[in-house]
Design an enzyme around this catalytic site. Structure first.
Site, short mmCIF file in Angstrom:
data_model
loop_
_atom_site.label_atom_id
_atom_site.label_comp_id
_atom_site.label_asym_id
_atom_site.label_seq_id
_atom_site.Cartn_x
_atom_site.Cartn_y
_atom_site.Cartn_z
N MET A 30 54.25 14.73 47.65
CA MET A 30 53.34 13.72 47.11
C MET A 30 54.14 12.71 46.27
O MET A 30 53.56 11.94 45.51
CB MET A 30 52.25 14.38 46.27
CG MET A 30 51.39 15.33 47.09
SD MET A 30 49.77 15.61 46.38
CE MET A 30 50.19 16.40 44.84
N GLY A 31 55.46 12.74 46.39
CA GLY A 31 56.28 11.74 45.71
C GLY A 31 56.53 12.05 44.24
O GLY A 31 56.31 13.17 43.78
N LEU A 33 59.55 12.05 42.91
CA LEU A 33 60.50 13.11 43.27
C LEU A 33 61.38 13.56 42.10
O LEU A 33 61.74 12.77 41.24
CB LEU A 33 61.38 12.61 44.42
CG LEU A 33 60.61 12.14 45.66
CD1 LEU A 33 61.58 11.56 46.69
CD2 LEU A 33 59.80 13.28 46.28
N GLY A 36 63.40 19.54 42.17
CA GLY A 36 62.75 20.51 43.05
C GLY A 36 62.66 19.96 44.47
O GLY A 36 63.02 20.63 45.45
N HIS A 37 62.20 18.69 44.59
CA HIS A 37 62.13 18.06 45.91
C HIS A 37 63.52 17.92 46.51
O HIS A 37 63.73 18.10 47.71
CB HIS A 37 61.49 16.67 45.81
CG HIS A 37 60.09 16.66 45.27
ND1 HIS A 37 59.79 16.24 43.99
CD2 HIS A 37 58.91 17.03 45.83
CE1 HIS A 37 58.48 16.34 43.80
NE2 HIS A 37 57.92 16.82 44.90
N LYS A 149 57.49 27.48 44.14
CA LYS A 149 56.71 27.18 42.93
C LYS A 149 55.22 27.16 43.27
O LYS A 149 54.38 27.58 42.49
CB LYS A 149 57.12 25.83 42.35
CG LYS A 149 56.44 25.56 41.06
CD LYS A 149 56.59 24.13 40.63
CE LYS A 149 55.33 23.73 39.94
NZ LYS A 149 54.66 22.63 40.58
N GLN A 153 50.43 28.07 48.22
CA GLN A 153 50.53 27.09 49.31
C GLN A 153 51.40 27.64 50.43
O GLN A 153 51.06 27.52 51.61
CB GLN A 153 51.12 25.78 48.75
CG GLN A 153 51.37 24.72 49.79
CD GLN A 153 51.61 23.36 49.14
OE1 GLN A 153 50.68 22.62 48.90
NE2 GLN A 153 52.86 23.05 48.87
N SER A 185 58.33 19.73 37.72
CA SER A 185 57.07 19.31 38.34
C SER A 185 56.82 17.84 38.04
O SER A 185 57.16 17.36 36.95
CB SER A 185 55.92 20.15 37.77
OG SER A 185 54.68 19.54 38.07
P1 AMP Z 1 54.55 18.07 45.63
O1 AMP Z 1 55.15 16.70 45.71
O2 AMP Z 1 54.26 18.50 44.23
O3 AMP Z 1 53.40 18.25 46.58
O4 AMP Z 1 55.67 19.06 46.12
C1 AMP Z 1 56.28 18.91 47.37
C2 AMP Z 1 57.08 20.16 47.68
O5 AMP Z 1 58.07 20.35 46.67
C3 AMP Z 1 56.21 21.43 47.69
O6 AMP Z 1 56.61 22.26 48.76
C4 AMP Z 1 56.51 22.05 46.35
O7 AMP Z 1 56.37 23.45 46.34
C5 AMP Z 1 57.99 21.67 46.17
N1 AMP Z 1 58.36 21.75 44.76
C6 AMP Z 1 57.72 21.16 43.71
N2 AMP Z 1 58.32 21.50 42.55
C7 AMP Z 1 59.36 22.33 42.87
C8 AMP Z 1 60.35 23.04 42.10
N3 AMP Z 1 60.41 22.95 40.78
N4 AMP Z 1 61.25 23.78 42.78
C9 AMP Z 1 61.21 23.89 44.14
N5 AMP Z 1 60.29 23.24 44.91
C10 AMP Z 1 59.38 22.48 44.28
#
Ligand code: AMP
Length: 286
Positions: A30-31, A33, A36-37, A149, A153, A185
């Site tokens: 969802m951007g 970034l 983690g991304h 995390k 999901q 996050s």
């Molecule tokens: P999101 O943009 O929050 O939807 O996350 C996109 C992807 O990045 C999802 O698969 C999340 O689980 C992963 N993600 C988000 N935060 C982390 C993190 N701290 N460590 C590893 N993966 C992450």
């Protein structure tokens, strides 16, 4: 790197890539970034010939009182990150492009969702599964990358891939954390400096519960209560849930052995934070 916003155009590109027998690694996001991304993108880069990332804040997975409008966005910065991580195609559709009209068919998730975020956010995982079904058809990935995390999901996507026979390999990637253990996050930006200090309590409490289980604590209700009290005593956060379940089925723990997930969601002011630890409990005599 090529930026694509039109879904049909993306599907034409991926059809051609698959015809050329290239492997495609797909990272849906969802951007906004962060590290983690980047960890997901790095793994995708290592394991595939082509990397496709999507950036799409999917309205279907937000409830009426959730943060769809205020979800943090910064496309220019994200584009830079994508270039740095050597993404080949960045898919960035508008809501109108993804949903030209109301969907006549959507996906409903029937298992693994009556707990954790599935319980607090009704309809959330239906929205996730619906958009991922669309994205999987558009991107036609060989491998798809998700972060642990968001462990629930991962469990839901695992079910989606199996039940609908998507020929896709699911790769789950370890959680990337700050120095004090706070999981990275996009929503951490909403924490005030004081809340940011306090938010380390999530990982601390999960680690503490894990240590207690390993030591032999078998009264899970008591343990959960003690840890929830600790979080609310040591921070301004309000606990939404603190659960100990089997993984990946996310069922009640009957025997303290096998894969276990300890997961929590805590509301700090404007930010709802989630985190978890997944580990193996050995069947030792107690
Ligand atoms: P999101 O943009 O929050 O939807 O996350 C996109 C992807 O990045 C999802 O698969 C999340 O689980 C992963 N993600 C988000 N935060 C982390 C993190 N701290 N460590 C590893 N993966 C992450």
């Amino acid at each position: 790197m090529k930026i694509v916003s039109n879904p049909q155009q993306l599907q034409e590109i991926s059809t051609r890539l698959r015809k050329d027998q290239l492997t495609i690694g797909f990272v849906p996001t969802m951007g906004y970034l962060h590290e983690g991304h980047r960890a997901l993108l790095k793994e995708a880069r290592e394991q595939n010939e082509i990397v496709i990332m999507s950036i799409f804040v999917n309205p279907l997975q937000f409830g009426p009182n959730e943060d769809l409008e205020s979800y943090p966005r910064d496309f220019e910065r994200d584009k830079q990150v994508a270039i740095e991580e050597e993404v080949d195609y960045l898919f960035h559709p508008t809501v109108e492009e993804m949903y030209p009209e109301q969907m006549s068919v959507t996906v409903k998730v029937g298992r693994r969702t009556n707990c954790l975020c599935g319980r607090s956010r009704p309809g959330h995982f239906d929205g996730v599964a619906t958009v991922l079904t669309k994205l999987f058809h558009l991107v036609q990935p060989t491998n798809v990358y998700f972060g642990k995390k968001d462990a629930q999901q991962v469990a839901v996507v695992d079910g989606l891939i199996q039940d609908f026979h998507f020929p896709i390999n699911l790769v789950d990637v370890n959680t990337v954390r700050e120095e004090d253990g706070l999981a990275k996050s996009s929503r951490n930006i909403r924490l005030t400096p004081t809340e940011r200090q306090e938010a380390g309590i999530l990982y601390k409490s999960l680690s503490l519960a894990r240590a207690e289980l390993i030591k032999g604590q078998d009264n899970l209700e008591l343990l959960k209560k003690q840890v929830m009290d600790l979080i609310e005593r040591e921070s301004s956060g309000k606990v939404d849930y603190f659960e100990i379940l089997t993984y990946p089925r996310l069922e009640m723990v009957k025997e303290l052995t096998g894969e276990i997930i300890i997961a929590t969601a805590v509301q700090f002011g404007k930010a709802r934070l989630i985190d978890n630890i997944i580990f193996e409990l050995e069947n030792t005599p107690r």
